[in-house]
Design an enzyme around this catalytic site. Structure first.
Site, short mmCIF file in Angstrom:
data_model
loop_
_atom_site.label_atom_id
_atom_site.label_comp_id
_atom_site.label_asym_id
_atom_site.label_seq_id
_atom_site.Cartn_x
_atom_site.Cartn_y
_atom_site.Cartn_z
N ILE A 12 2.96 -5.69 6.55
CA ILE A 12 2.12 -6.71 5.91
C ILE A 12 2.76 -7.16 4.58
O ILE A 12 2.74 -8.34 4.24
CB ILE A 12 0.70 -6.16 5.69
CG1 ILE A 12 0.04 -5.88 7.05
CG2 ILE A 12 -0.16 -7.11 4.87
CD1 ILE A 12 -1.24 -5.07 7.00
N TYR A 158 -5.84 9.71 5.45
CA TYR A 158 -5.59 8.31 5.11
C TYR A 158 -6.89 7.64 4.63
O TYR A 158 -6.92 6.98 3.58
CB TYR A 158 -5.04 7.59 6.35
CG TYR A 158 -4.93 6.09 6.23
CD1 TYR A 158 -3.94 5.50 5.44
CD2 TYR A 158 -5.82 5.24 6.90
CE1 TYR A 158 -3.84 4.12 5.34
CE2 TYR A 158 -5.72 3.87 6.80
CZ TYR A 158 -4.74 3.31 6.03
OH TYR A 158 -4.63 1.93 5.91
N LYS A 162 -7.76 6.09 0.89
CA LYS A 162 -8.14 4.69 0.76
C LYS A 162 -9.52 4.58 0.09
O LYS A 162 -9.79 3.64 -0.65
CB LYS A 162 -8.14 4.00 2.14
CG LYS A 162 -6.75 3.71 2.68
CD LYS A 162 -5.98 2.80 1.74
CE LYS A 162 -5.01 1.89 2.38
NZ LYS A 162 -4.25 1.05 1.46
N1 NAP Z 1 -1.64 -2.15 9.65
C1 NAP Z 1 -2.97 -2.16 9.60
O1 NAP Z 1 -3.69 -2.32 10.62
C2 NAP Z 1 -3.66 -1.94 8.29
C3 NAP Z 1 -5.08 -1.93 8.28
C4 NAP Z 1 -5.73 -1.71 7.07
C5 NAP Z 1 -5.01 -1.58 5.91
N2 NAP Z 1 -3.64 -1.60 5.94
C6 NAP Z 1 -2.92 -1.43 4.67
O2 NAP Z 1 -1.90 -2.40 4.57
C7 NAP Z 1 -0.89 -1.94 3.67
C8 NAP Z 1 0.48 -2.18 4.30
O3 NAP Z 1 0.59 -1.39 5.46
P1 NAP Z 1 1.38 -1.82 6.75
O4 NAP Z 1 0.42 -1.80 7.87
O5 NAP Z 1 2.19 -3.02 6.50
O6 NAP Z 1 2.29 -0.50 6.93
P2 NAP Z 1 3.86 -0.27 6.98
O7 NAP Z 1 4.50 -1.22 7.91
O8 NAP Z 1 4.01 1.19 7.22
O9 NAP Z 1 4.34 -0.64 5.50
C9 NAP Z 1 4.03 0.18 4.42
C10 NAP Z 1 4.89 -0.26 3.25
O10 NAP Z 1 4.59 0.60 2.14
C11 NAP Z 1 5.82 1.10 1.63
N3 NAP Z 1 5.69 2.41 0.99
C12 NAP Z 1 5.21 3.56 1.53
N4 NAP Z 1 5.34 4.57 0.66
C13 NAP Z 1 5.94 4.05 -0.44
C14 NAP Z 1 6.36 4.59 -1.67
N5 NAP Z 1 6.24 5.90 -1.95
N6 NAP Z 1 6.95 3.78 -2.59
C15 NAP Z 1 7.09 2.45 -2.33
N7 NAP Z 1 6.73 1.89 -1.17
C16 NAP Z 1 6.15 2.67 -0.24
C17 NAP Z 1 6.73 1.21 2.85
O11 NAP Z 1 8.07 1.33 2.44
P3 NAP Z 1 9.19 2.09 3.38
O12 NAP Z 1 9.66 1.06 4.34
O13 NAP Z 1 10.22 2.53 2.40
O14 NAP Z 1 8.49 3.23 4.05
C18 NAP Z 1 6.39 -0.10 3.55
O15 NAP Z 1 7.07 -1.17 2.98
C19 NAP Z 1 -1.20 -0.47 3.42
O16 NAP Z 1 -1.82 -0.34 2.15
C20 NAP Z 1 -2.18 -0.11 4.52
O17 NAP Z 1 -3.05 0.93 4.15
C21 NAP Z 1 -2.95 -1.78 7.11
#
Ligand code: NAP
Length: 281
Positions: A12, A158, A162
């Protein structure tokens, strides 16, 4: 428009950065891996767009502090700060601070960045956007155990972290009331990204289920809306389920827990206990 997006190298966060860049914003991406970060920066900057990179690991207090310092140097003005970086851990892993990694990344990182960047946010009249998760309703927090992952669960930790993060929303909104800074949180939808990927049978099931999820561009849309839609100017302290504002429910309404977590976060991040929820005037 100048925007900072954390965790922008995939999922995202990348889609948020890309949509903002396409809308003409200057974007600073905060990414923990320098090689990935440079790849992301140059992919986003492809058409001559203004994109800068801050390398920062948001899973330790020192890492968050350094990232904040680097963001301050890179961005004297911030129109929107998007806290997107997040992790859904499959196992209990403690950081150098002795804290569970998702507690730091999902909760303490936005908390400390908001404080460390506060002078810039106030001077810029920023919108702070927290990428939250509807699963917060399943969260349970034990103020002594959760920070250390003592009740670690591969699914529910998780949600716990959150929830911790979301309990800060009304407190930051209160802190910045009467200033031009706003803060809102958004559940982006159920989106097909790398979030929570893991090995084993649970990982295999998750991969299958994810095929039905929406793509990252769709998840980015409500986040970008909160960051830049003029119709939302001045709104603060709201939680959005995608595009719809919703009252916080269940555990996120426990004011005592929120206060206790705020005080604890000040201490864990080395901020002065006198900072309090109210902005010193
Ligand atoms: N996907 C869903 O359905 C969903 C639903 C509700 C909420 N969300 C929220 O959306 C947000 C983005 O998630 P996503 O779904 O896009 O997941 P994702 O594809 O796993 O991306 C997570 C991002 O966070 C970065 N990250 C993790 N740990 C980090 C750290 N220690 N320092 C800096 N960056 C870090 C990752 O970097 P690396 O590439 O280096 O790991 C990656 O760029 C999150 O806050 C998640 O809780 C997602």
């Amino acid at each position: 428009m100048t925007v900072v997006v954390t965790g922008a190298n995939r999922g995202i966060g990348y889609a948020v950065a890309a949509q903002l860049v396409n809308a003409g914003a200057a974007v600073t991406v905060v990414v923990r891996d320098p090689t990935q970060g440079e790849r992301t920066r140059s992919a986003l900057a492809g058409g001559g767009n203004q994109v800068s990179l801050v390398v920062g690991d948001l899973s330790t207090v020192d890492g968050i502090r350094s990232a904040a310092e680097a963001v301050r140097e890179a961005c004297p003005h911030i129109d929107a700060l998007v806290h997107n970086a997040g992790i859904w851990p499959s196992r209990r892993l403690l950081t150098d601070d002795g804290l569970e990694q998702s507690f730091v990344t999902n909760h303490l990182a936005p908390f400390l960045l908001n404080h460390a960047l506060e002078p810039v946010l106030l001077a810029s009249g920023s919108r702070v956007v927290q990428v939250s998760a509807g699963l917060y309703v399943k969260g349970r927090v034990d103020i002594d155990r959760t920070p250390h992952g003592l009740d670690f669960h591969p699914l529910w930790t998780y949600a716990d972290t959150k929830l911790c993060n979301l309990l800060m929303l009304p407190r930051f909104a209160e802190r910045w009331a009467g200033t031009p800074v706003t803060i809102n949180a958004v559940h982006p939808g159920v989106i097909r990204t790398g979030l929570g990927d893991r090995r084993g049978p649970l990982g295999a099931v998750l991969r299958l289920v994810k095929r039905r999820f929406d793509d990252a561009a769709l998840g980015a849309r409500p986040v970008v809306r909160l960051a830049r839609d003029p119709e939302l100017a001045g709104r603060s302290g709201e939680y959005y389920h995608v595009d719809t504002p919703q009252p916080l429910t269940g555990p996120a309404t426990q004011a005592d827990l929120g206060e206790a977590l705020w005080t604890q976060a000040l201490s864990l991040t080395g901020l002065a206990p006198t900072t309090g929820a109210r902005l010193p005037r």
